[in-house]
Design an enzyme around this catalytic site. Structure first.
Site, short mmCIF file in Angstrom:
data_model
loop_
_atom_site.label_atom_id
_atom_site.label_comp_id
_atom_site.label_asym_id
_atom_site.label_seq_id
_atom_site.Cartn_x
_atom_site.Cartn_y
_atom_site.Cartn_z
N ASP A 88 0.80 3.16 -4.95
CA ASP A 88 -0.08 3.85 -4.00
C ASP A 88 0.68 5.06 -3.47
O ASP A 88 1.68 4.92 -2.78
CB ASP A 88 -0.47 2.92 -2.85
CG ASP A 88 -1.34 3.62 -1.82
OD1 ASP A 88 -2.45 4.06 -2.17
OD2 ASP A 88 -0.90 3.74 -0.66
N GLU A 98 -3.47 5.85 -8.91
CA GLU A 98 -4.82 6.27 -8.55
C GLU A 98 -5.02 7.73 -8.92
O GLU A 98 -4.13 8.56 -8.72
CB GLU A 98 -5.05 6.07 -7.05
CG GLU A 98 -6.49 6.21 -6.62
CD GLU A 98 -6.69 5.86 -5.16
OE1 GLU A 98 -7.84 5.87 -4.70
OE2 GLU A 98 -5.67 5.59 -4.48
N ASP A 146 -0.66 0.02 2.92
CA ASP A 146 -0.17 0.65 1.70
C ASP A 146 0.12 -0.37 0.60
O ASP A 146 -0.22 -0.15 -0.57
CB ASP A 146 1.09 1.47 2.00
CG ASP A 146 0.81 2.58 3.01
OD1 ASP A 146 -0.31 3.10 3.01
OD2 ASP A 146 1.72 2.91 3.79
#
Length: 408
Positions: free
Chosen positions: A192, A276, A357
Site C-alpha cells: 500500500d 494498487e 495502511d
C-alpha cells in the site's frame, strides 16, 4: 530483454565543444524533418519517406553553403535524429487513433538551443568503442573519460550521450540481456503506497517516506531567490541557473537511488508483489501535489515491474477503485469511507481493530489473488462480554458429562 546502463562522462573543454556541435547539428536536422512533414501536410501531399528526407536534409544539405557544417559531425548522429522525428510523428498519430495507450500526445514541436537537455545517439555502425583504458571513443569527438560504476554484462548495441540541465554529461548504453530468475521459496506480499509512509507491506512492515523534496526546500528556495535577482541575459544569471538545476538534480538522484534500492530488495525477498494502480496524474492536481511528486510512485512501480520480469518474479496491479481501505481484511465486510486522519478503525461486523495502511496492504494482496492471511494485518480482537447462557457451569452440563450421575 533490453536494459539501459547509465554512466557519468567527464569530457574535456575541446570535447565539450565537439559535443555542442553534434547537439546543434542533430537539432537542426530534427527541425528540418518536422518542417518538411508540416509543409507536405499543408500542401496536401503525402508525407515524405525516410530515405527521401535523408537524401535532401543530410546528403544534399552538406553540399550547400548554408548547411556545410553538417559534415563536421558523425552522419549516424544525423540519421538517428531523423529517426527520432519519424518516431515522434508515429507516436502522435498512434495517440490520436487510440493505438497508443495513456494520455494524448501533442504534435512534435521544434527544438531550440535554449532547451536545457540535449542528446545524440550512436549506433553500432558509427564505430564507437570502449578503449583499453576505459574511455568512450566517439567518432569526431574523441576519447571521453567515463566513471564506470559497474561492468557491462554484454556488448552494447547503442550509446546515447545526454547533457542535462545541470550541465552534466551521461552515457547510456543499451544492453540485450537474458532473464536471471531467482530460485528459492519466497513469500507473497501486497504493498500500500502512501504519503505518511512511502510503502506499507502486508506483513506489517512500514517503510518511512524519505521526503527528499521537503527536506531540500530551503536550499531550493534560496537558489531560486538568487536566480530571480540576477539580470536576464547575464553570465551571473546563467551561473545561478546551473546552481539551481544542480540542487534539483541532487534531489532527483537521491529519490531515484531510494527507489532502486527498495525495489531491488522487495524483488529479491518476495515471489509475488501486488500494488494498487494509482491515478498519479490526477492526484498531482490536488492540494497534495507536491507530496505526490516527491514520493514518485509511478517510477517506483515501473522499477518493480521491469526487475520482476528480469528475475522471474510477478508484479500485479489491481484496480484503483478497489475498496481496500474500508474493507475488513478479517471478515470481508465493507465499512463507510474513512477520512485521511483516521488511521485505525473498528470493524462493525467482527469487532476487530484494524490499522488503516496494513489492512489496505492485505486487501491489495487478496485482490491480486495472493496467499496472504488476514492475521497478518495485525488485527486486535475486541473484548466481548460472554452471553448469559455461556457464563458459569450448569447442572445439566455436569449431568451430561458425569457417567456416575447418569447411572443413578
Amino acid at each position: 530483454m533490453r536494459l539501459r546502463y547509465g554512466f557519468r562522462l567527464y569530457p574535456t573543454l575541446g570535447q565539450q565543444t565537439a559535443l555542442a556541435k553534434a547537439f546543434g547539428c542533430a537539432r537542426v536536422v530534427f527541425n528540418d524533418a518536422i518542417a518538411a512533414r508540416r509543409d507536405a501536410d499543408i500542401e496536401g501531399l503525402p508525407a515524405p519517406k525516410s530515405a527521401e528526407l535523408s537524401r535532401t536534409l543530410i546528403t544534399a544539405a552538406k553540399k550547400t553553403p548554408g548547411r556545410s557544417w553538417l559534415g563536421e559531425v558523425s552522419a549516424v548522429v544525423l540519421q538517428q535524429s531523423l529517426r527520432d522525428a519519424e518516431r515522434a510523428f508515429k507516436n502522435f498519430f498512434d495517440s490520436i487513433s487510440g493505438k497508443r495507450k495513456g494520455r494524448k500526445m501533442g504534435a512534435p514541436r521544434f527544438k531550440t538551443r535554449r532547451d536545457r537537455r540535449q542528446s545524440i545517439r550512436f549506433t553500432a555502425n558509427a564505430r564507437w568503442s570502449i578503449t583499453l583504458g576505459g574511455k568512450l571513443r566517439l567518432p569526431k569527438i574523441g576519447d571521453v573519460p567515463v566513471c564506470w560504476s559497474r561492468q557491462l554484462p554484454s556488448t552494447p548495441s547503442s550509446v546515447t550521450v545526454i547533457k542535462d540541465s545541470a550541465g552534466r554529461y551521461f552515457a547510456y548504453f543499451v544492453i540485450d540481456t537474458n532473464p536471471e530468475p531467482i530460485t528459492g521459496d519466497a513469500p507473497e506480499i501486497g504493498i500500500d503506497l502512501g504519503l505518511g509512509h512511502f510503502a506499507v507491506l502486508s506483513d506489517g512492515t512500514k517503510i518511512a517516506a524519505p521526503r527528499f523534496l521537503r527536506k531540500a526546500e530551503k536550499k531550493l528556495k534560496r537558489a531560486q531567490q538568487d536566480l530571480s535577482r540576477k539580470q536576464k541575459g547575464s553570465n551571473n544569471r546563467d551561473k545561478a541557473r546551473v546552481k539551481m538545476a544542480r540542487a534539483h538534480a541532487r534531489v532527483a538522484d537521491a529519490r531515484r537511488e531510494f527507489h532502486h534500492q527498495l525495489s531491488t530488495r522487495l524483488i529479491r525477498e518476495n515471489q509475488a508483489i501486488a500494488v494498487e494502480d494509482l491515478a498519479v496524474s490526477r492526484l498531482a492536481r490536488t492540494r497534495l501535489a507536491k507530496s505526490v511528486h516527491d514520493a514518485g510512485w509511478s517510477s517506483f512501480v515501473s522499477m518493480l515491474e521491469y526487475k520482476a520480469a528480469l528475475h522471474g518474479r510477478k508484479v500485479t496491479r489491481i484496480g484503483r477503485f478497489e475498496p481496500t481501505t474500508r474493507t475488513c481484511s478479517n471478515c470481508g465486510a465493507k465499512d463507510v469511507p474513512k477520512p485521511l486522519h483516521v488511521r485505525t478503525w473498528q470493524c462493525q461486523e467482527c469487532g476487530v481493530w484494524l490499522d488503516r495502511d496494513i489492512n489496505a496492504a492485505v486487501n491489495v494482496a487478496k485482490a491480486a489473488g495472493l496467499a496472504v492471511t488476514a492475521c497478518e494485518a495485525h488485527v486486535r480482537p475486541e473484548i466481548v462480554r460472554a452471553e448469559r447462557g455461556e457464563t458459569g457451569t450448569h447442572r445439566s452440563d455436569l449431568a451430561a458429562r458425569s457417567p456416575r450421575r447418569q447411572t443413578r
